[in-house]
Design a protein around this motif. Structure first.
Motif, short mmCIF file in Angstrom:
data_model
loop_
_atom_site.label_atom_id
_atom_site.label_comp_id
_atom_site.label_asym_id
_atom_site.label_seq_id
_atom_site.Cartn_x
_atom_site.Cartn_y
_atom_site.Cartn_z
N HIS A 362 0.84 -1.20 0.00
CA HIS A 362 0.00 0.00 0.00
C HIS A 362 0.87 1.25 0.00
CE1 HIS A 362 -3.76 2.15 0.62
NE2 HIS A 362 -3.20 2.85 1.59
N LYS A 363 0.49 2.22 -0.79
CA LYS A 363 1.18 3.50 -0.82
C LYS A 363 0.14 4.61 -0.83
CE LYS A 363 4.62 6.18 -3.40
NZ LYS A 363 5.54 6.21 -4.58
N ALA A 364 0.38 5.64 -0.05
CA ALA A 364 -0.58 6.74 0.03
C ALA A 364 0.14 8.07 0.17
CB ALA A 364 -1.53 6.53 1.21
N LEU A 365 -0.54 9.12 -0.21
CA LEU A 365 -0.02 10.49 -0.11
C LEU A 365 -1.14 11.40 0.36
CD1 LEU A 365 2.14 12.48 -2.62
CD2 LEU A 365 -0.11 13.36 -2.02
N ILE A 366 -0.80 12.39 1.18
CA ILE A 366 -1.79 13.37 1.61
C ILE A 366 -1.15 14.75 1.65
CG2 ILE A 366 -1.34 13.02 4.09
CD1 ILE A 366 -4.41 13.56 4.48
N GLU A 367 -1.93 15.75 1.27
CA GLU A 367 -1.51 17.15 1.35
C GLU A 367 -2.68 17.98 1.87
OE1 GLU A 367 0.27 20.78 -1.43
OE2 GLU A 367 -0.18 18.83 -2.32
N VAL A 368 -2.44 18.77 2.89
CA VAL A 368 -3.45 19.67 3.46
C VAL A 368 -2.96 21.09 3.35
CG1 VAL A 368 -4.64 20.35 5.59
CG2 VAL A 368 -4.41 17.94 5.02
N ASP A 369 -3.77 21.96 2.71
CA ASP A 369 -3.38 23.36 2.58
C ASP A 369 -4.58 24.26 2.78
OD1 ASP A 369 -4.86 23.25 0.23
OD2 ASP A 369 -3.11 23.14 -1.08
N GLU A 370 -4.45 25.55 2.41
CA GLU A 370 -5.49 26.54 2.66
C GLU A 370 -6.80 26.22 1.95
OE1 GLU A 370 -1.56 28.67 3.20
OE2 GLU A 370 -2.42 27.26 1.76
N ASN A 371 -6.73 25.56 0.79
CA ASN A 371 -7.92 25.31 -0.01
C ASN A 371 -8.65 24.03 0.34
OD1 ASN A 371 -7.56 27.65 -1.66
ND2 ASN A 371 -5.94 26.57 -2.76
N GLY A 372 -7.91 23.01 0.75
CA GLY A 372 -8.56 21.74 1.05
C GLY A 372 -7.55 20.63 1.26
N THR A 373 -7.92 19.43 0.82
CA THR A 373 -7.10 18.25 1.05
C THR A 373 -6.88 17.49 -0.24
OG1 THR A 373 -8.07 18.03 3.26
CG2 THR A 373 -6.92 16.11 2.37
N THR A 374 -5.66 17.04 -0.45
CA THR A 374 -5.33 16.15 -1.56
C THR A 374 -4.75 14.88 -0.98
OG1 THR A 374 -4.81 18.03 -3.00
CG2 THR A 374 -3.98 15.87 -3.67
N ALA A 375 -5.29 13.75 -1.40
CA ALA A 375 -4.75 12.48 -0.90
C ALA A 375 -4.89 11.41 -1.96
CB ALA A 375 -5.47 12.04 0.38
N SER A 376 -3.92 10.53 -2.03
CA SER A 376 -3.97 9.45 -3.00
C SER A 376 -3.44 8.18 -2.36
CB SER A 376 -3.14 9.80 -4.24
OG SER A 376 -1.79 10.03 -3.90
N ALA A 377 -3.88 7.03 -2.90
CA ALA A 377 -3.43 5.76 -2.34
C ALA A 377 -3.47 4.67 -3.39
CB ALA A 377 -4.29 5.36 -1.14
N ALA A 378 -2.62 3.67 -3.22
CA ALA A 378 -2.62 2.51 -4.10
C ALA A 378 -2.38 1.26 -3.29
CB ALA A 378 -1.52 2.66 -5.17
N THR A 379 -3.16 0.22 -3.57
CA THR A 379 -3.03 -1.05 -2.86
C THR A 379 -2.80 -2.17 -3.86
OG1 THR A 379 -4.60 -0.28 -1.19
CG2 THR A 379 -4.11 -2.65 -1.23
N ALA A 380 -1.83 -3.02 -3.60
CA ALA A 380 -1.55 -4.16 -4.47
C ALA A 380 -1.69 -5.44 -3.67
CB ALA A 380 -0.13 -4.06 -5.04
N VAL A 381 -2.61 -6.32 -4.09
CA VAL A 381 -2.80 -7.63 -3.48
C VAL A 381 -2.26 -8.67 -4.45
CG1 VAL A 381 -4.44 -9.25 -2.47
CG2 VAL A 381 -4.86 -6.78 -2.32
N LYS A 382 -1.15 -9.29 -4.10
CA LYS A 382 -0.47 -10.20 -5.02
C LYS A 382 -0.78 -11.66 -4.70
CE LYS A 382 3.45 -7.04 -5.49
NZ LYS A 382 4.92 -6.89 -5.42
N PHE A 383 -1.11 -12.40 -5.75
CA PHE A 383 -1.33 -13.84 -5.62
C PHE A 383 -0.28 -14.60 -6.41
CE2 PHE A 383 -5.36 -12.20 -4.43
CZ PHE A 383 -6.06 -13.19 -3.76
N SER A 384 0.11 -15.78 -5.92
CA SER A 384 1.03 -16.65 -6.63
C SER A 384 0.43 -18.04 -6.76
CB SER A 384 2.37 -16.76 -5.88
OG SER A 384 3.05 -15.54 -5.88
N LEU A 385 0.77 -18.70 -7.86
CA LEU A 385 0.41 -20.11 -8.00
C LEU A 385 1.28 -20.90 -7.03
CD1 LEU A 385 0.21 -20.41 -11.87
CD2 LEU A 385 -1.69 -20.74 -10.29
N GLU A 386 0.64 -21.76 -6.25
CA GLU A 386 1.40 -22.62 -5.33
C GLU A 386 1.68 -23.87 -6.06
OE1 GLU A 386 3.16 -23.78 -1.70
OE2 GLU A 386 2.36 -21.86 -2.37
N SER A 387 3.06 -23.87 -6.56
CA SER A 387 2.81 -25.12 -7.14
C SER A 387 1.94 -25.47 -6.11
CB SER A 387 3.91 -25.83 -7.56
OG SER A 387 4.97 -25.93 -7.95
#
Length: 421
Positions: A362-387
């Motif tokens: 997971h990766k996220a970013l946030i910015e808070v300033d005079e006008n409002g809020t900016t935030a972003s995020a990314a989540t990666a759920v990885k699967f593998s074949l078991e042998s």
């Protein structure tokens, strides 16, 4: 801290904290990119209690590992990704995901319906309305050409998450990575770039699921730029630093929380019921104790205790990033079977292969300033074949570490804390 009334405009200085998580080899990747650029309302969800439970429990584990740093993450994004994994799971794997995600009392069809409510307002094209609010929420599934999703799974993913599937050749890593990253950038207004790398894809990759969230809105009560000034902020280690601090005085929902030894403030955004909730410890170094107590609380209950009062706010501008592997924290929440050799995702593919989750990043970013809020995020759920005004002006001076949430009554979109703006 004195009230800043400087008449000159102070150029913002922003400190970015970036934590890099280690990469893991993968064969099947369910990837979700979530972006929140300020805030927009989402339809009511019947799973608000479950969302809050999962959000604060996960926050508790992440906060302990980032006690001295900044933290921001998107519970909504993480829960969406793991809910999609749950739809393809069976047996003990399904039970652990269901309990860990606080989805008890709902079968897979009902889980799809709950998340369909969350997605409802994000199905139209993103556009600015009269309040300047923008909102988009989208999912997409990329499947290796030699694999086919189980029909029941594909139907649930389509109906509940609006996740269309596209066939790709993961052996062409650069080409597929470019395709996926281009889609993510388009959905997130270029907020998330290069979400995946070409070397993370190979002939053993089975599928990639993308979830993108985009919000944008301004404060109802914006901060005047000319009042922003350099003021002291006491960091978690007691050091005092000068940071760009915003100032305003207006009516806000405010309350003192004696059981938490804190005070709370909600700052509304234009055109939405989502708010920016700040919980500020009364003691300068009281954040660890506050966060320990929050694990047993409901943020909606805290919000219900706030009343409309005149408040003089001093709040630092801040911007930072956070990058983390969620696998250890999820295991602490009791989600272990999906990561082991006995993982059961037999409902994901038409011809069941032994799959397991190898990583959740997971990766996220946030910015808070005079006008409002900016935030972003990314989540990666990885699967593998078991042998209500009482004739008194309350003081809310956030000059030491504090907790924050971006939420409405149904969902918790972002949680975090600020130790060093």
């Amino acid at each position: 801290m004195t009230s800043p009334y400087a008449k000159k405009r102070i150029k913002s200085t922003k400190e970015t904290s970036e934590h890099t998580a280690s990469k893991a080899a993968l064969s099947l990747l369910l990837l979700l990119g979530s972006v929140l650029t300020m805030a927009k309302s989402v339809n009511n969800s019947s799973s608000s209690a479950g969302d809050g439970k999962f959000s604060l429990e996960l926050f508790g584990h992440l906060a302990k590992s980032e006690a001295g740093g900044n933290l921001v993450f998107s519970p909504s994004s993480i829960r969406t990704g793991l809910a999609l994994a749950y739809l393809g799971s069976e047996g003990t794997t399904a039970e652990e995901l269901k309990q860990g995600l606080a989805l008890e009392g709902a079968d897979k069809n009902e889980v799809g319906q709950r998340f369909a409510q969350l997605l409802a307002k994000g199905q139209t094209k993103t556009k600015e309305d009269e309040d300047g609010v923008q909102f988009n929420y989208a999912n997409r599934l990329y499947v290796a050409e030699r694999f086919r999703l189980a029909q029941a799974y594909q139907q649930l993913a389509a109906e509940g998450f609006d996740a269309a599937a596209e066939k790709v050749n993961f052996a062409q890593g650069s080409k597929v990575a470019q395709k996926i990253n281009s889609w993510v950038e388009g959905q997130t207004h270029n907020q998330i770039k290069d979400l995946i790398s070409a070397d993370s894809l190979d002939a053993e990759t089975v599928a990639i699921l993308i979830n993108a969230i985009y919000f944008k809105a301004d404060w109802v009560h914006s901060f005047a730029d000319y009042k922003t000034d350099l003021q002291d902020f006491v960091r978690h280690n007691g050091a005092r630093v000068k940071v760009n601090t915003m100032y305003q005085s207006d009516f806000f929902r405010y309350g003192e929380l004696s059981s938490l030894k804190a005070k709370a403030l909600e700052m509304p955004y234009k055109g939405t019921d989502i708010v920016f909730l700040i919980i500020l410890p009364l003691e300068e170094q009281g954040l660890p104790e506050l966060e320990q107590k929050l694990s047993g609380h409901d943020l909606n209950v805290i919000s219900s205790q706030l009343t409309r009062q005149m408040v003089e706010i001093q709040l630092p501008k801040f911007k930072f990033e956070f990058d983390v592997s969620l696998k250890p924290a999820l295991k602490e929440l009791g989600i272990e079977a999906p990561f082991g050799p006995q993982a059961n995702f037999s409902s994901l593919l038409q011809t069941p292969d032994p799959l397991k989750i190898t990583e959740v990043k997971h990766k996220a970013l946030i910015e808070v300033d005079e006008n409002g809020t900016t935030a972003s995020a990314a989540t990666a759920v990885k699967f593998s074949l078991e042998s209500a005004f009482m004739g008194e002006v309350q003081q809310f001076t956030a000059d030491h570490p504090f907790f924050f949430a971006i939420k409405d009554a149904q969902s918790t979109y972002f949680l975090g804390h600020v130790n060093q703006p």
